[in-house]
Design an enzyme around this catalytic site. Structure first.
Site, PDB file in Angstrom:
ATOM      1  N   SER A  91       0.810  -1.209   0.000  1.00 55.64           N
ATOM      2  CA  SER A  91       0.000   0.000   0.000  1.00 55.64           C
ATOM      3  C   SER A  91       0.849   1.268   0.000  1.00 55.64           C
ATOM      4  CB  SER A  91      -0.940  -0.058   1.209  1.00 55.64           C
ATOM      5  OG  SER A  91      -2.075   0.706   0.997  1.00 55.64           O
TER       6      SER A  91
ATOM      7  N   ASP B 231      10.147   5.901  -9.985  1.00 55.48           N
ATOM      8  CA  ASP B 231       9.664   6.640 -11.153  1.00 55.48           C
ATOM      9  C   ASP B 231      10.364   7.984 -11.325  1.00 55.48           C
ATOM     10  OD1 ASP B 231       7.985   4.534 -11.604  1.00 55.48           O
ATOM     11  OD2 ASP B 231       6.187   5.501 -10.810  1.00 55.48           O
TER      12      ASP B 231
ATOM     13  N   LYS C  56      -0.807  -4.340  -3.417  1.00 55.89           N
ATOM     14  CA  LYS C  56      -2.082  -3.708  -3.072  1.00 55.89           C
ATOM     15  C   LYS C  56      -2.146  -2.344  -3.750  1.00 55.89           C
ATOM     16  CE  LYS C  56      -4.891  -1.993   0.748  1.00 55.89           C
ATOM     17  NZ  LYS C  56      -4.936  -0.595   0.283  1.00 55.89           N
TER      18      LYS C  56
END
Length: 753
Positions: free
Chosen positions: A521, A532, A546
């Site tokens: 999560s 990223d 998740k």
């Protein structure tokens, strides 16, 4: 890890505020009005009385087998309170049905298919290992299976309570059998086995079959203690206390807990991360997330029939008093300066905790048997004033390592981040110093900057998530203010960006993030953002997967005229989240840049192991500006990592221990033959000794990674030794953390101007 299917959480604060203007629809209000009218004189019923089951006891009468073996005198049954549906449970059911059919991300109708799922899930929750019910028990209730959706919709909970009454009777029967069987001699020369994983097995069809399962379980429990060198008298005493306590915990379940169990059979049938919290559970959930509680600052565990002090929280009332210590047994609790002392011996742990917690500033008196005096020791009563206690031991913590690679020593900061905690109530109330992970990590980073730390390693192994707001803001400490951290999409397809807000970048030096299969999560969002943006290097094993967002809300807030009653709260899935590159972490998780060996079986743990999991998907990437490319850097780091670990005794030891531990965790069946088990234990002992000797030769401390099974359950062992072992593991810097620090030191050199 107690629960093999972790209920990771993820709170979207902005959407919690937005949804506050949404109310239950007209039909829901009408159903609640009908409840008030129909329950003035009679309880809520699921079906007409002529269809309701007769007394549950009659359902099991034919299955009670006589026995010539008399149970031990200490196995007496506790006082069992009656259970029954209450109007508040029915209201909760009606409101939950309204929320999940209208507002949940993946809306599923309360139709026949859902009724079938709820029916099956309820029995799974009651009896996951198929140790209590017979197949005929399930079939007796099969006629009501098509009605389960209607029961949820109308708040009609009689049948679920009837099922629980039968469950309670079955629990009593099974333990009655095993406690009598405990008095018999055992034959350990027979070649038979016991399976600890029965979820996929067929349910027993006869009493004889289910009793045989319990006989084997008892024999296995007995054998484990026997192999550990415990004498038979002590074994029988230990198991007797264990079984009686386990039985009593179930038999003492109250109506609120039964309703919560059934309503979660519905919530789990819609989404693996949607959960109903009863009023009691909601308070515990808040403690988990905020790392704060109003009480005395003591962690309790069950020890036989007592609530026992396991730890005292540093800085809390209990610690400052100097009168409560680990190992003390609680026998009574009194409210205020002169309220009567209420005997809490043989109470459920949750009920004891309720008595001890309370409003800050109020007085509570706790009567204990001090650990040092034994059970016959003189009782002591301690007066304490409740306060807001911070669970600092569960907050972010740090160490600085002097790490040498290629003959150059660098200072590497190691920050352990257990969760993305945030005290929502304090934040909403305008407390500028409210507890949250971003503030704690910022202080650590600012200290690192002053001390000249060269790089930071964020250890997020076993971090199950937390606040979405904190995931964004913690990222901001490394990538800057107003940066897109994650994209969220509603069921209708609306996409928005969650940004770091009011958070300036305080760390511009190299970053390494450690994750594992349990990282989920919010931890996945942070790790993905570091990847990223090319801001950091992620190491470890692939994460949980998740990729959904939940919101949390009290049920009575859905009523236009909420009454002064607590109906509990609901956490439900409202969005899917996507990395800024457009890819979801759902199911796939985050794949590290440098992969380490895993001690977890991905078939058993992870989002993909759920039956009703949402699929992976992708959306358009957000607009974001990357830092300098790390592709060549990561390739170089990978090569240096491989060269270094190829000759590292510590890394080789970790690999061998990890492989061995994974093999142990995948074993599901055990022989009940004494000679076979003794041979296995001797071989295991030799393996452990070999690991310990290698660790000693490497100059590494003994952190109790591997210990021979002592056969004891939680609360039965030596508490002092357990706490010492926990401290060793917490203070230890393992091979993965050390190698991650090495990679961080490599990164410093590679990125040096």
């Amino acid at each position: 890890m107690k629960n093999m299917k972790l209920k990771t959480l993820f709170l979207a604060a902005s959407l919690t505020i937005l949804s506050a203007c949404v109310y239950a629809d007209k039909q829901t209000h009408e159903r609640i009005e009908q409840l008030h009218a129909s329950t003035q004189a009679t309880p809520v019923t699921a079906v007409s009385q002529d269809k309701t089951l007769a007394n549950s006891a009659s359902l099991i009468a034919e299955n009670r087998a006589p026995s010539e073996v008399k149970p031990h005198s200490s196995t007496r049954l506790p006082e069992i309170k009656s259970i029954a549906p209450e109007v508040s449970f029915s209201k909760a059911s009606i409101i939950i049905a309204n929320i999940l059919t209208r507002f949940e991300y993946d809306k599923k109708p309360l139709d026949l298919a859902m009724a079938n799922r709820i029916f099956d899930e309820y029995f799974k929750k009651l009896d996951p290992q198929k140790m209590y019910f017979l197949e005929s028990d399930i079939e007796q209730f099969r006629q009501y299976q098509p009605l389960f959706s209607e029961m949820i919709l109308k708040g009609s909970l009689n049948i679920p309570f009837d099922i629980f009454r039968l469950y309670r009777q079955r629990v009593e029967e099974r333990y009655d059998y095993v406690l009598k069987e405990l008095e018999r001699p055992f034959d350990f020369e027979v070649d038979e086995s016991f399976s600890i994983e029965r979820k996929k097995m067929d349910r027993a069809t006869t009493v004889e079959q289910v009793n045989d399962v319990w006989r084997r379980r008892l024999k296995n429990d007995f054998l484990r203690l026997k192999l550990a060198g415990t004498d038979e008298t002590k074994i029988r005493d230990t198991l007797r206390k264990r079984y009686v306590n386990n039985r009593n915990q179930i038999l003492r379940m109250n109506s609120e807990e039964v309703a919560e169990l059934f309503l979660n059979a519905y919530s789990d049938s819609t989404d693996p991360h949607t959960t109903y919290y009863s009023p009691t559970s909601a308070k515990n959930f808040d403690v988990q997330l905020s790392l704060s509680v109003e009480g005395i600052g003591a962690v309790l565990q069950k020890r036989d029939e007592y609530g026992q002090i396991r730890e005292v929280v540093a800085g809390g009332p209990a610690a400052r008093s100097g009168q409560l210590h680990p190992g003390d047994r609680i026998v009574a609790v009194g409210q205020g300066e002169s309220g009567p002392m209420e005997d809490v011996v043989d109470w459920r742990l949750d009920d004891i905790v309720k008595k001890i917690r309370g409003k800050r500033g109020s007085v509570v008196r706790v009567e204990v048997i001090p650990a040092e005096g034994g059970l016959d020791g003189e009782h002591r009563t301690i007066r304490l004033v409740r306060e807001k206690v911070m669970m600092e031991d569960q907050a972010a913590r740090s160490k600085v390592l002097d790490t040498t690679v290629n003959g150059v020593t660098k200072k590497i900061g190691l920050i352990t981040v257990p969760s993305f905690y945030e005290d929502f109530d304090a934040r909403i109330n305008g407390d500028s110093g409210y507890k949250n992970v971003t503030a704690d990590v910022r202080k650590i980073l600012e200290t690192y900057a002053k001390e000249g730390v060269d790089a930071v390693v964020l250890d997020m192994r076993d971090n199950g998530g937390g606040s979405l707001n904190q995931a964004a803001n913690l990222s901001g400490l490394f990538i800057g203010n107003q940066k897109s951290v994650v994209q969220v999409r509603t069921a209708e397809g609306r996409v928005s960006n969650v940004r770091s807000s009011g958070i300036e970048q305080v760390w511009d030096k190299p970053v390494v993030v450690i994750v594992n299969r349990i990282s989920a999560s919010a931890a996945e969002i942070f790790a993905a953002a570091m990847q990223d943006y090319n801001r950091g290097v992620v190491v470890g094993d692939p994460t949980w997967g998740k990729g959904t967002v939940q919101t949390f809300r009290a049920l009575n807030e859905f009523l236009r005229n909420p009454e002064n009653e607590d109906l509990g709260s609901l956490k439900w899935t409202i969005q899917k989240f996507f990395r800024v590159n457009g890819s979801s972490t759902q199911v796939k998780g985050v794949t590290p840049d440098i992969i380490f060996p895993s001690m977890f079986d991905p078939k058993e743990l992870g989002e993909s192991s759920y039956e009703n999991v949402m699929p992976w998907s992708q959306i358009q990437a957000a607009e974001y500006e990357k830092f300098s490319s790390l592709d060549k850097t990561i390739a170089q780091l990978q090569q240096q990592h491989e060269e270094r670990t190829a000759t590292s005794g510590s890394w080789k030891l970790m690999l061998d221990e990890t492989k061995y531990a994974l093999g142990l965790s995948q074993r599901k069946t055990y022989s009940l033959n004494l000679n076979t088990r003794q041979a296995e234990r001797e071989q295991m002992s030799e393996t452990y000794k070999e690991f310990a000797e290698r660790r000693k030769q490497l100059g590494e401390g003994d952190v109790a990674t591997f210990k021979l099974d002592d056969g004891l359950a939680m609360g039965e062992g030596n508490l002092k030794q357990e706490l010492e072992d926990e401290k060793k593991r917490k203070d230890n810097i393992d091979a993965i953390a050390r190698e991650s620090a090495n990679i961080a030191a490599d990164l410093v050199q590679v990125q040096a101007p």
